[in-house]
Design an enzyme around this catalytic site. Structure first.
Site, PDB file in Angstrom:
ATOM      1  CG  HIS A 164     -42.078 -20.724 -49.097  1.00 36.76           C
ATOM      2  ND1 HIS A 164     -40.791 -20.879 -49.572  1.00 36.76           N
ATOM      3  CD2 HIS A 164     -42.567 -21.976 -48.915  1.00 36.76           C
ATOM      4  CE1 HIS A 164     -40.533 -22.167 -49.687  1.00 36.76           C
ATOM      5  NE2 HIS A 164     -41.591 -22.853 -49.286  1.00 36.76           N
ATOM      6  CD  GLN A 219     -46.313 -28.972 -49.797  1.00 38.69           C
ATOM      7  OE1 GLN A 219     -46.628 -29.917 -49.076  1.00 38.69           O
ATOM      8  NE2 GLN A 219     -45.072 -28.730 -50.142  1.00 38.69           N
ATOM      9  CD  GLU A 238     -39.846 -21.774 -46.193  1.00 37.60           C
ATOM     10  OE1 GLU A 238     -40.949 -22.200 -45.793  1.00 37.60           O
ATOM     11  OE2 GLU A 238     -39.059 -22.487 -46.823  1.00 37.60           O
ATOM     12  CG  ASP A 263     -38.476 -29.356 -45.265  1.00 37.04           C
ATOM     13  OD1 ASP A 263     -38.836 -28.320 -44.673  1.00 37.04           O
ATOM     14  OD2 ASP A 263     -39.226 -30.014 -46.015  1.00 37.04           O
ATOM     15  NE  ARG A 267     -48.095 -22.935 -52.858  1.00 42.09           N
ATOM     16  CZ  ARG A 267     -47.106 -23.816 -52.909  1.00 42.09           C
ATOM     17  NH1 ARG A 267     -45.855 -23.403 -52.906  1.00 42.09           N
ATOM     18  NH2 ARG A 267     -47.354 -25.107 -52.940  1.00 42.09           N
ATOM     19  NE  ARG A 274     -40.260 -24.864 -56.948  1.00 40.16           N
ATOM     20  CZ  ARG A 274     -40.978 -25.457 -55.972  1.00 40.16           C
ATOM     21  NH1 ARG A 274     -40.838 -25.106 -54.698  1.00 40.16           N
ATOM     22  NH2 ARG A 274     -41.832 -26.417 -56.282  1.00 40.16           N
TER      23      ARG A 274
HETATM   24  C1  BG6 Z   1     -41.110 -25.601 -47.438  1.00 40.26           C
HETATM   25  C2  BG6 Z   1     -41.478 -26.921 -46.825  1.00 40.26           C
HETATM   26  O1  BG6 Z   1     -41.687 -24.568 -46.719  1.00 40.26           O
HETATM   27  O2  BG6 Z   1     -41.607 -25.568 -48.787  1.00 40.26           O
HETATM   28  C3  BG6 Z   1     -40.927 -28.047 -47.677  1.00 40.26           C
HETATM   29  O3  BG6 Z   1     -40.967 -26.993 -45.503  1.00 40.26           O
HETATM   30  C4  BG6 Z   1     -41.393 -27.926 -49.104  1.00 40.26           C
HETATM   31  O4  BG6 Z   1     -41.331 -29.290 -47.121  1.00 40.26           O
HETATM   32  C5  BG6 Z   1     -41.029 -26.547 -49.612  1.00 40.26           C
HETATM   33  O5  BG6 Z   1     -40.786 -28.935 -49.887  1.00 40.26           O
HETATM   34  C6  BG6 Z   1     -41.481 -26.275 -51.058  1.00 40.26           C
HETATM   35  O6  BG6 Z   1     -42.840 -26.527 -51.204  1.00 40.26           O
HETATM   36  P1  BG6 Z   1     -43.535 -26.402 -52.608  1.00 40.26           P
HETATM   37  O7  BG6 Z   1     -44.959 -26.814 -52.403  1.00 40.26           O
HETATM   38  O8  BG6 Z   1     -43.423 -24.961 -53.012  1.00 40.26           O
HETATM   39  O9  BG6 Z   1     -42.778 -27.299 -53.554  1.00 40.26           O
END
Ligand code: BG6
Length: 285
Positions: free
Chosen positions: A154, A77, A259, A198, A82, A54
Site C-alpha cells: 500500500h 479492513q 498500490e 479509489d 499491518r 498512515r
Molecule cells: C486503499 C483502498 O487501498 O486504502 C481505499 O482502496 C481505502 O478504499 C484506503 O480508503 C485507505 O485505507 P485505510 O484502512 O488505511 O484507511
C-alpha cells in the site's frame, strides 16, 4: 552502509540511499535516495503500535478492504499484517543490501488468530540499491488445509503536486471504481487526479511498467512480478478530513497511493505450497 536496529525500528543504509522500517507492520516509513524522500508519511501517523501507519508502505494481508463474507469476514479492513509486530530475521545480503522480516501465527494477537485461524508464514524481503527499493512478499502454507489470501503493497508516494501527477502504464484493463461504485474498461490513457480516486486496475501484465510522472518527467517507475492488480488512491478533501491521522489536511495534494498487489480474487494456497510477489520501485532523480 548496513543495518541498524532499535527496539522499534530498523534502518538500512546503502550508498546514498536509506530506508527506515517500523517493526510494527514491517512498515517502511521512509525511503530516501540521495537525501530525497520518495514516500509520503502523515505528520500525525501513529507509530506506537496502536494503529496501522498512515503513510509509507503498509502491508495488506490476508484481505484487501473489508470482507463481508467468507473466511476473512471477521478481519478488520486490510487484514492483520499491518497491525502486528514483525520479527527482523536479519541481513541476508550486503550488496545490494537485503534484509528479511517474518510474521507467523505465534506473533498474532489471540483476537487475530480467532478471526483467521489458518497457518501461514510471511517472509518480507527488502532490497535497497542505490536508486531502487524492492519489496517482496513470500506467503507459505505450512498447515494442513488450503487458504485464500490477498496481498498488497500500500505504497504512499510523495509527489510534488497532485495537479501534475500522472500514472502511466496501467493499460486498457478492467477497473473497479470504488468511488462511482462501477466497473468499466480503462481507456489506457495516463491517470490524472482532480477529485477523490479509489480504483482497482486488474489483469495488468507483468511486462507493463507503471510510471509515476510529474508532468512529463518520470519520477518513479514500478516493475511487478506476480502482482496483477494496481490500486490508485487519493482521498481528496473530504476523505482526508475524515481521517484523524491524515495530516496536514491538504496532504492529499502531495501524495498518491499506487498500490501493487493481488487483490481482485483470492490466491489459493495449498498445504506445503508457497507464493511470491514482488515490486521494484525505481527513483529517477
Ligand atoms: C486503499 C483502498 O487501498 O486504502 C481505499 O482502496 C481505502 O478504499 C484506503 O480508503 C485507505 O485505507 P485505510 O484502512 O488505511 O484507511
Amino acid at each position: 552502509m548496513g543495518v541498524k536496529e532499535t527496539e522499534s525500528e530498523v534502518t538500512l543504509s546503502f550508498k546514498e540511499s536509506e530506508v527506515r522500517v517500523l517493526k510494527f507492520g514491517a512498515t517502511v516509513l521512509s525511503w530516501k535516495v540521495k537525501g530525497q524522500e520518495q514516500l509520503w508519511l502523515s505528520d500525525k501517523a501513529i507509530l506506537d503500535g496502536s494503529k496501522a501507519v498512515r503513510g509509507g508502505i503498509p502491508l495488506v494481508f490476508p484481505v484487501f478492504g473489508k470482507a463481508t463474507e467468507g473466511p476473512c469476514a471477521k478481519l478488520p479492513q486490510h487484514g492483520f499484517a499491518r497491525n502486528h509486530s514483525w520479527e527482523l530475521l536479519g541481513q541476508v545480503q550486503e550488496s545490494p543490501l537485503k534484509v528479511q522480516f517474518a510474521l507467523s501465527p505465534d506473533q498474532l494477537s489471540q483476537e487475530a488468530r480467532d478471526q483467521w485461524p489458518s497457518d501461514f508464514t510471511l517472509i518480507y524481503t527488502l532490497t535497497l540499491d542505490s536508486d531502487s527499493l524492492t519489496t517482496e512478499m513470500s506467503v507459505e502454507n505450512p498447515g494442513q488445509s488450503a487458504f485464500g489470501f490477498n496481498v498488497l503493497f500500500h505504497t504512499y508516494f510523495r509527489i510534488p503536486s497532485v495537479d501534475s501527477v500522472k500514472v502511466n502504464g496501467l493499460g486498457k484493463v478492467p477497473v473497479h471504481d470504488k468511488v462511482s461504485v462501477s466497473k468499466y474498461q480503462a481507456d489506457g490513457e495516463p491517470v490524472t487526479i482532480s477529485s477523490e480516486v479509489d480504483r482497482v486496475y486488474s489483469e495488468i501484465a507483468d511486462s507493463n511498467k507503471i510510471e509515476i510522472l510529474n508532468g512529463d518527467k518520470v519520477d518513479v517507475d514500478i516493475e511487478r512480478t506476480n502482482l496483477p492488480d494496481v490500486v490508485v488512491w487519493n482521498p481528496w478533501i473530504e476523505k482526508a478530513n475524515g481521517l484523524g491521522d491524515f495530516y496536514p489536511k491538504d496532504g492529499y495534494k502531495t501524495m498518491i497511493c499506487v498500490e501493487t498487489g493481488s487483490v481482485s480474487s483470492p490466491v489459493n494456497l495449498e498445504p506445503g505450497s508457497s507464493w511470491v510477489g514482488r515490486q521494484v520501485l525505481k527513483a529517477h532523480l
